[in-house]
Write a protein that holds these residues in place. Structure first.
Motif, short mmCIF file in Angstrom:
data_model
loop_
_atom_site.label_atom_id
_atom_site.label_comp_id
_atom_site.label_asym_id
_atom_site.label_seq_id
_atom_site.Cartn_x
_atom_site.Cartn_y
_atom_site.Cartn_z
N ARG A 1 0.83 -1.20 0.00
CA ARG A 1 0.00 0.00 0.00
C ARG A 1 0.87 1.26 0.00
O ARG A 1 2.07 1.18 0.22
CB ARG A 1 -0.89 0.02 1.24
CG ARG A 1 -0.10 0.12 2.55
CD ARG A 1 -0.95 -0.26 3.74
NE ARG A 1 -1.25 -1.69 3.74
CZ ARG A 1 -2.34 -2.23 4.29
NH1 ARG A 1 -3.23 -1.45 4.88
NH2 ARG A 1 -2.55 -3.52 4.26
N TYR B 1 -13.52 -6.42 -4.34
CA TYR B 1 -13.18 -5.00 -4.44
C TYR B 1 -11.66 -4.88 -4.52
O TYR B 1 -10.95 -5.42 -3.68
CB TYR B 1 -13.70 -4.23 -3.24
CG TYR B 1 -15.19 -4.37 -3.01
CD1 TYR B 1 -16.10 -3.67 -3.79
CD2 TYR B 1 -15.67 -5.21 -2.02
CE1 TYR B 1 -17.46 -3.79 -3.59
CE2 TYR B 1 -17.05 -5.34 -1.80
CZ TYR B 1 -17.93 -4.63 -2.59
OH TYR B 1 -19.28 -4.77 -2.38
N SER C 1 -8.64 -2.11 -4.69
CA SER C 1 -8.50 -0.70 -4.33
C SER C 1 -7.67 0.11 -5.31
O SER C 1 -6.61 -0.32 -5.78
CB SER C 1 -7.86 -0.60 -2.94
OG SER C 1 -7.51 0.74 -2.65
N LEU D 1 -8.73 4.39 -1.17
CA LEU D 1 -9.74 4.21 -0.13
C LEU D 1 -9.35 4.99 1.11
O LEU D 1 -8.18 4.98 1.51
CB LEU D 1 -9.91 2.74 0.25
CG LEU D 1 -10.39 1.77 -0.85
CD1 LEU D 1 -10.46 0.36 -0.32
CD2 LEU D 1 -11.74 2.19 -1.40
N HIS E 1 -14.51 6.54 -1.94
CA HIS E 1 -13.81 5.29 -2.20
C HIS E 1 -13.79 5.06 -3.71
O HIS E 1 -14.83 5.19 -4.37
CB HIS E 1 -14.52 4.12 -1.52
CG HIS E 1 -14.17 3.97 -0.07
ND1 HIS E 1 -14.49 2.86 0.67
CD2 HIS E 1 -13.52 4.79 0.78
CE1 HIS E 1 -14.06 3.00 1.91
NE2 HIS E 1 -13.46 4.17 2.00
N GLN F 1 -12.53 2.16 -6.56
CA GLN F 1 -12.08 0.77 -6.65
C GLN F 1 -12.39 0.19 -8.02
O GLN F 1 -13.09 0.80 -8.83
CB GLN F 1 -12.80 -0.08 -5.59
CG GLN F 1 -12.64 0.46 -4.17
CD GLN F 1 -13.53 -0.27 -3.18
OE1 GLN F 1 -13.15 -1.28 -2.63
NE2 GLN F 1 -14.73 0.26 -2.95
N ASN G 1 -4.84 -0.02 -1.51
CA ASN G 1 -5.25 -0.92 -0.42
C ASN G 1 -6.28 -0.22 0.46
O ASN G 1 -6.62 0.94 0.24
CB ASN G 1 -4.04 -1.37 0.40
CG ASN G 1 -4.16 -2.79 0.89
OD1 ASN G 1 -5.24 -3.23 1.30
ND2 ASN G 1 -3.07 -3.53 0.87
N TRP G 2 -6.74 -0.94 1.49
CA TRP G 2 -7.67 -0.36 2.47
C TRP G 2 -7.03 -0.46 3.83
O TRP G 2 -6.80 -1.55 4.36
CB TRP G 2 -9.01 -1.11 2.44
CG TRP G 2 -10.10 -0.40 3.16
CD1 TRP G 2 -10.08 0.89 3.65
CD2 TRP G 2 -11.40 -0.90 3.47
NE1 TRP G 2 -11.27 1.22 4.23
CE2 TRP G 2 -12.11 0.14 4.14
CE3 TRP G 2 -12.04 -2.12 3.26
CZ2 TRP G 2 -13.42 -0.02 4.59
CZ3 TRP G 2 -13.35 -2.27 3.70
CH2 TRP G 2 -14.03 -1.23 4.36
N ARG H 1 -8.41 -5.79 0.14
CA ARG H 1 -8.75 -5.17 -1.14
C ARG H 1 -7.51 -4.69 -1.89
O ARG H 1 -7.59 -3.76 -2.70
CB ARG H 1 -9.70 -3.99 -0.91
CG ARG H 1 -10.97 -4.38 -0.17
CD ARG H 1 -11.98 -3.26 -0.16
NE ARG H 1 -13.18 -3.64 0.57
CZ ARG H 1 -14.31 -2.93 0.59
NH1 ARG H 1 -14.37 -1.80 -0.08
NH2 ARG H 1 -15.35 -3.34 1.28
#
Length: 534
Positions: A358, A385, A387, A390, A400, A402, A490-491, A503
């Protein structure tokens, strides 16, 4: 769309209980609404998987004396409604094809669908190439049909392993992975051992390559072939076949008359292509750098990440924000993600592969509009989902962005009233048509989305083209947009107990720009054209 009504219709369809009127109603919903098609596809896949699981459990049960419930095939259940069902089945075929582009769904063991490319060759490399007809770019899968190259050079790699270099002014018909027809122009072909038997058709002759390299010139109804290495069997339209080996040439016209041999320098050379391509890549990269230096002065920019890797960064993790004036507090930090080559040699990008990969950023401020834009190479859409950007958690005003499981672009923004439980659905959700198919993975694409908090309109773009425009029925004008702590690729901090917490993107990101206003379609087309790899 009335989601509750749709779910009722889909459930009745699964149980074989639809009336003719309900069948027509479901047919209309599937034709008109992309979200309805996505829900139907998920339900159908789950229904099939559960039936197979139940069959296996019954077959392996020790209580075989208990008869299994009768399983009526879906098609058989539809026979009483055959006339009406024909309409809906047509709609199903339509929505699968329109949602998946050239990737055709194929049945798999679990009853789900899996996309596969239906082409027989790919456009692997181009140099100043201009095609007549639909635009083509490097990496495109080629179906059987005619390719017309007006100018420049293009390299076609057949799935059999043969490679053809064609020069501007050429017209070539792709017949299959093992066969092509040259209608006009100059073509040079390399055939490795695995592609032995590759055939090239031309006026007056058929050429079967037994491995290595030859070239073909077609002008009018006259064909000339020269073998640079190996052996080619020439099958004239009349007369005996001939074996041509290294250094030999043959010219024939459509009537079968043999003409004088051609010399090697009359055919398309190949040794300069790689050098010319590298030279053009360097020119494209340099031009983009000049454009990027001007872009970073745009006052609408909130943050601009070009993923330039500084050699003196001892920790190797800093993702600089290149807006002018500088806002160092909006710089990012890479976690796990690794440096890789971007759109051109010398241009860097970050690769995201593992669940922990990330880029952490923290964006302050409150906004009334936004544009998110990035260059991304997606290797696989392997999660529900995937990303792009996010925010941590999902609080009011947070956007968000995605890639959804069907390859569509998905944008959403949360606005939950204070007196509504957290579990309630108060996020505005927007989907584009599916853009990531089997034929668009593994290549650089430009993605963008715009959102205005007054009109509520969301517009999504793929390679400079609009692919979605929508206003949510939940929209209320004037509600602010905020970011705060968030992540690229990423989340960071999923809401507690979330069903889909993982994600991470499976691919690479080369450039990411965040604006505090809506960019026009013309501006986004310019960004795409300035940054496109070739």
């Amino acid at each position: 769309m009335n989601r509750e009504r749709l779910e009722t219709l889909v459930t009745r369809w699964s149980g074989g209980a639809l009336s003719p009127d309900e069948t027509r109603e479901l047919d209309a919903l599937l034709r008109e609404n992309a979200e309805a098609r996505r829900l139907f596809r998920r339900h159908a896949n789950l229904d099939s998987a559960l039936r197979e699981w139940a069959d296996e459990r019954t077959a392996n049960s020790p209580w075989q004396t208990i008869p299994a419930p009768a399983r009526t095939p879906v098609i058989r259940r539809f026979w009483p409604l055959a006339a009406a069902a024909g309409l809906m089945l047509g709609a199903l075929a339509w929505f699968v094809q329109s949602d998946r582009g050239t990737a055709v769904p194929q049945p798999s063991i679990a009853g789900t669908t899996e996309s596969t490319s239906q082409g027989c060759a790919m456009l692997s490399q181009t140099l100043d190439a201009n095609f007549t007809g639909p635009p083509l770019r490097s990496g495109d899968t080629l179906m059987p049909g005619t390719v017309r190259l007006a100018s420049g050079l293009a390299q076609i790699e057949f799935f059999s392993g043969a490679t053809a270099l064609i020069e501007g002014g050429a017209q070539i018909e792709i017949v299959s992975a093992w066969e092509a027809r040259v209608v006009s122009g100059r073509v040079r072909v390399h055939v490795p051992p695995a592609a032995k038997g590759f055939t090239l058709l031309a006026p007056g002759m058929k050429l079967e390559d037994l491995g290595t390299e030859f070239a073909l010139n077609v002008e009018g109804q006259t064909s000339a072939v020269h073998v640079f290495e190996g052996e080619v069997i020439a099958h004239p339209s009349s007369g005996e076949q001939q074996s041509l080996t290294q250094g030999m040439s043959l010219s024939r016209n459509a009537s079968g008359t043999t003409q004088g041999g051609a010399t090697a320098d009359q055919f398309l050379p190949v040794n300069e292509l790689q050098g010319l391509v590298k030279q053009r890549e360097a020119q494209r990269f340099s031009a983009w750098q000049d454009w990027s230096k001007q872009t970073r002065n745009d006052p609408r920019l909130i943050a601009y990440y070009t993923f330039k890797h500084w050699n003196d960064d001892r920790w190797d993790r800093l993702i600089n924000n290149f807006t002018e004036p500088k806002r160092k507090e909006r710089a990012g930090g890479a976690v796990g993600a690794r440096w890789t080559q971007g759109r051109w040699p010398g241009k860097e990008a970050l690769e995201f592969k593992r669940p922990g990969d990330r880029v952490r950023i923290n964006l302050d401020g409150t906004y009334s509009a936004l544009t998110l834009a990035c260059w991304v190479k997606v290797d696989s859409v392997d999660k529900k989902y995937n990303s792009l950007l996010l925010t941590d958690g999902y609080e009011n005003g947070e956007p968000h962005w995605q890639i959804y499981e069907d390859g569509s672009l998905m944008f959403s923004v949360m606005y939950r009233p204070a007196d509504v439980p957290r579990a309630a659905k108060d996020n505005q959700m927007y989907y584009s048509k599916p853009v990531f198919t089997a034929d668009s993975l593994g290549r650089w694409h430009h993605l963008a989305v715009t959102y205005d908090n007054q009109s509520g309109e969301v517009v999504q773009y793929f390679d400079g083209r609009e692919v979605g425009r929508e206003v949510s029925k939940l929209h209320q004008p004037g509600r602010p947009i905020v970011f705060g702590p968030c992540e690229i690729g990423n989340w960071g901090l999923p809401t507690t107990g979330h069903q889909f917490p993982i994600r991470n993107l499976n691919g690479a990101i080369d450039e990411f720009a965040i604006y505090g206003s809506v960019l026009t379609a013309a501006e986004l087309q310019t960004i795409f054209q300035q940054g496109r790899p070739e």
